[in-house]
Design an enzyme around this catalytic site. Structure first.
Site, short mmCIF file in Angstrom:
data_model
loop_
_atom_site.label_atom_id
_atom_site.label_comp_id
_atom_site.label_asym_id
_atom_site.label_seq_id
_atom_site.Cartn_x
_atom_site.Cartn_y
_atom_site.Cartn_z
NE ARG A 61 -3.89 11.87 5.20
CZ ARG A 61 -3.68 10.74 5.39
NH1 ARG A 61 -4.92 9.87 5.09
NH2 ARG A 61 -2.70 10.02 5.49
CB SER A 157 -2.43 7.74 2.49
OG SER A 157 -2.49 6.35 2.89
CG ASP A 314 -1.86 2.72 0.52
OD1 ASP A 314 -0.66 2.46 0.47
OD2 ASP A 314 -2.14 3.56 1.48
CG ASP A 316 1.04 6.40 1.06
OD1 ASP A 316 0.11 5.62 0.86
OD2 ASP A 316 1.46 6.86 2.15
CG ASP A 318 1.06 3.89 4.08
OD1 ASP A 318 0.24 3.79 3.10
OD2 ASP A 318 0.99 4.73 4.88
NE ARG A 319 -4.08 1.83 5.73
CZ ARG A 319 -4.48 3.16 5.96
NH1 ARG A 319 -3.61 4.31 5.04
NH2 ARG A 319 -4.85 3.43 7.05
CB THR A 391 -6.59 3.39 16.49
OG1 THR A 391 -7.37 2.84 17.15
CG2 THR A 391 -6.59 3.15 15.15
CD GLU A 415 -2.97 1.13 11.33
OE1 GLU A 415 -3.34 1.72 12.59
OE2 GLU A 415 -2.81 2.05 10.26
CE LYS A 429 -0.58 3.33 7.16
NZ LYS A 429 -0.36 4.35 8.23
#
Length: 605
Positions: A61, A157, A314, A316, A318-319, A391, A415, A429
């Site tokens: 990334r 993301s 978000d 992508d 996933d959140r 994490t 998380e 997630k």
């Protein structure tokens, strides 16, 4: 400018620039490098060519641009060549199993996905490439459905618009963890020279090795989601209007399908943020975790539409973020820990309704070590098991697999960074399924006269208030970050002499766990049980009064993050707990991080 005229005064740098220019096929990127050379920007060129974007547990990334330290066509080709060689040496039937590849709506995402596809096809490997943008959780889902060897998602993301990423999942459906990351990195370095076939994307859609999995995955993903809807009639009849924003990302059509599967009426869309837009024009940061600043348009639309609940993904998907209108008319954006408590309760309720005769002794919930301990408190009372991991969902996903291999059922994992895994069909997630579960819970609560805020209060009254204060400071200088953490490890100018308290001993520290060095004074021989990583900073302090504080660096952003949670007993005074938490967090920031001394930049509210 000809290649032979590259002369920066540093022969190592010249060699790297010439090599990159010879291998690169992007004329725009070449022009940028010539501009640097013409203007004598040697320092910038050194950053671009003498450092390499390293393949880690999140894959790659970084900022898009020329050179070896940024995301571009050549770096993607080199990564793909290394990865395929590693897979062929590691998974004997990789060609038959195939790989799944998806991409988001960022600049270059489709291009990077197609280059990666070309490399796998050139090696005779079957590729399930999504024909259009898709949510990140569809990649781990597809791996498990098709038993693929690996999955790749091209996304950054919620990062700024100039970034992109290359996220890798293993054949077990979870994000890769060590030693795969280190080994892949070494394979990349051994396969740097691009083959001609690696650039040829012209034939991938005609290849017999190519298949678009989208329709099949849509059908099965939403059927799985529908199978766990508890009260379809309640969903259909709810009077609640939901506002939804895709935050200029991929989520809109996928959340429409999710609401349909769950028997909800359509939500109200934030039109300005509905379509994918790599510029993210309406938000400073495309990250719903930033709170109200990222949800301005949603709140305006909700007020206008007489809506009391906002759901946000978000870019992508996933959140998931959620905000609700309070009785006073103000908007409250739930923290990740608050949503974790609500979803945790809902997943228990769902399990108990669907399995009325089962006890919960073989069921598990997971959370990361910097998340709230609310699930641990629930577990003691409800009889399920709770496990804590490092994490990141790479750890929770792999822990879930380990438990499932031992015939355990994983109900939920989360998380605090608004990442939620509801069930075990996606071992990562998933903001789409989490969005529907929050909507379901909201509709169910309406039938008994409660709101999400009411339910959260009930949860805390039953299991004890768990109040947290999580934030971050920005620091662009790695050396300063290292100095801050080294000072905490040598507080009395001796190794492993950490702080003993704050505010001149008013609050005493009883436990110290340093997952950078492996020190943990609460374990035998002072050795940490959780995995240690020397490449990242992470120290946890436990205070005598129950406050748990973790300071850590971000793996993808120039941030020092801090997490603080104070757990009260059921019935304990909330205002008193809040006062203590505020006092302690303020002292921790001033005494441990020393933002003024270290020139740290405060988070923008």
């Amino acid at each position: 400018m000809a290649l032979h005229s590259v002369n920066t005064g540093d022969s190592n740098l010249d060699i790297k620039i010439i090599e990159w220019l010879q291998w690169n096929k992007d004329s725009k990127a070449k022009d940028e490098i010539f501009e640097y050379l013409d203007n004598g920007h040697v320092k910038a060129l050194s950053q671009l060519f003498l450092k390499r974007l390293e393949f880690g547990t999140a894959g790659l990334r970084g900022c898009m641009g020329p050179g070896y330290s940024q995301m571009n066509d050549l770096v993607i080709v080199q990564t793909g060549q290394g990865l395929i060689k590693y897979l062929m040496d590691t998974i004997f039937d990789v060609a038959q199993k195939g790989v799944v590849i998806g991409y988001d709506g960022r600049y270059n995402s489709k291009r990077f996905a197609e280059l990666t596809t070309a490399i796998f096809i050139a090696n005779g490997v079957k590729v399930y490439l999504f024909s259009t943008i898709c949510p990140t959780p569809f990649i781990p889902y597809t791996i498990l459905r098709y038993k693929c060897a690996v999955g790749i998602m091209i996304t950054a993301s919620h990062n700024p618009k100039d970034d992109n990423g290359y996220k890798v999942y293993w054949e077990n459906g979870a994000q890769i963890i060590s030693p795969h990351d280190k080994k892949i990195q070494s394979y990349i370095l051994n396969n740097l020279e691009p083959l001609e076939s690696s650039w040829d994307v012209s034939k991938i859609y005609q290849s017999s090795y190519y298949k678009d999995p989208r329709d099949d995955i849509m059908q099965h993903y939403y059927q799985d989601l529908k199978n766990n809807v508890l009260y379809p009639e309640v969903n259909r009849n709810t009077t609640i209007k939901f506002i939804y924003t895709a935050m200029h990302g991929v989520g809109h059509e996928y959340m429409i399908a999710a609401f349909k599967a769950a028997n909800f009426k359509p939500f109200i869309t934030v039109e300005e943020q509905k379509m994918p837009d790599p510029e993210f024009p309406t938000v400073k940061f495309p990250n719903p975790e930033e709170g109200k600043s990222a949800l301005d348009l949603s709140i305006k639309l909700a007020n206008k539409s007489d809506s009391s609940v906002i759901l946000a993904n978000d870019p992508d998907a996933d959140r998931l973020a959620c905000a609700v209108k309070t009785k006073s008319g103000e908007w409250h954006v739930f923290s990740g820990n608050e949503l974790g408590a609500l979803l945790g309760w809902w997943m228990i309720h769902t399990y108990q309704v669907l399995h009325p005769d089962n006890d919960m002794s073989d069921t598990y919930m997971l959370a990361s070590t910097v998340s709230s301990k609310i699930l641990a408190s629930m577990a003691k009372k409800e009889g399920f098991n709770f496990e804590e991991t490092l994490t990141g969902f790479k750890w929770m996903g792999n822990k879930a697999i380990e438990l499932m291999n031992n015939n355990k059922e994983v109900l939920f994992a989360y998380e605090e960074a608004i990442g939620f895994m509801c069930g075990s069909k996606v071992l990562d997630k998933d903001g789409i399924s989490a969005g529907v579960r929050v909507a379901e819970l909201t509709a169910y609560l309406e039938t008994i006269g409660l709101t999400l805020s009411d339910k959260l209060r009930e949860i805390y009254e039953e299991y004890g208030y768990h109040i947290s204060d999580n934030s971050y400071w920005i620091c662009y200088e790695p050396d300063i970050i290292k100095t801050i953490f080294e000072r905490l490890r040598n507080y009395s100018d001796k190794p492993n002499t950490y702080p003993t308290g704050i505010l001149k001993g008013k609050y005493i520290i009883t436990g110290i766990r340093d997952l950078t060095t492996g020190y943990d004074n609460t374990k035998p021989e002072n050795k940490a049980v959780l995995p240690v990583s020397k490449s990242s900073q992470m120290i946890t302090f436990t205070f005598k009064n129950g406050l748990v504080t973790t300071l850590r660096t971000s793996g993808t952003e120039p941030k020092i993050k801090y997490y603080n949670e104070l757990c009260g007993s059921p019935g304990e005074d909330l205002s008193k707990l809040k006062s203590i938490l505020n006092e302690m967090v303020s002292a921790i920031v001033i005494e441990f991080l020393q933002p003024e001394v270290n020139g740290l930049i405060a988070r923008e509210e």
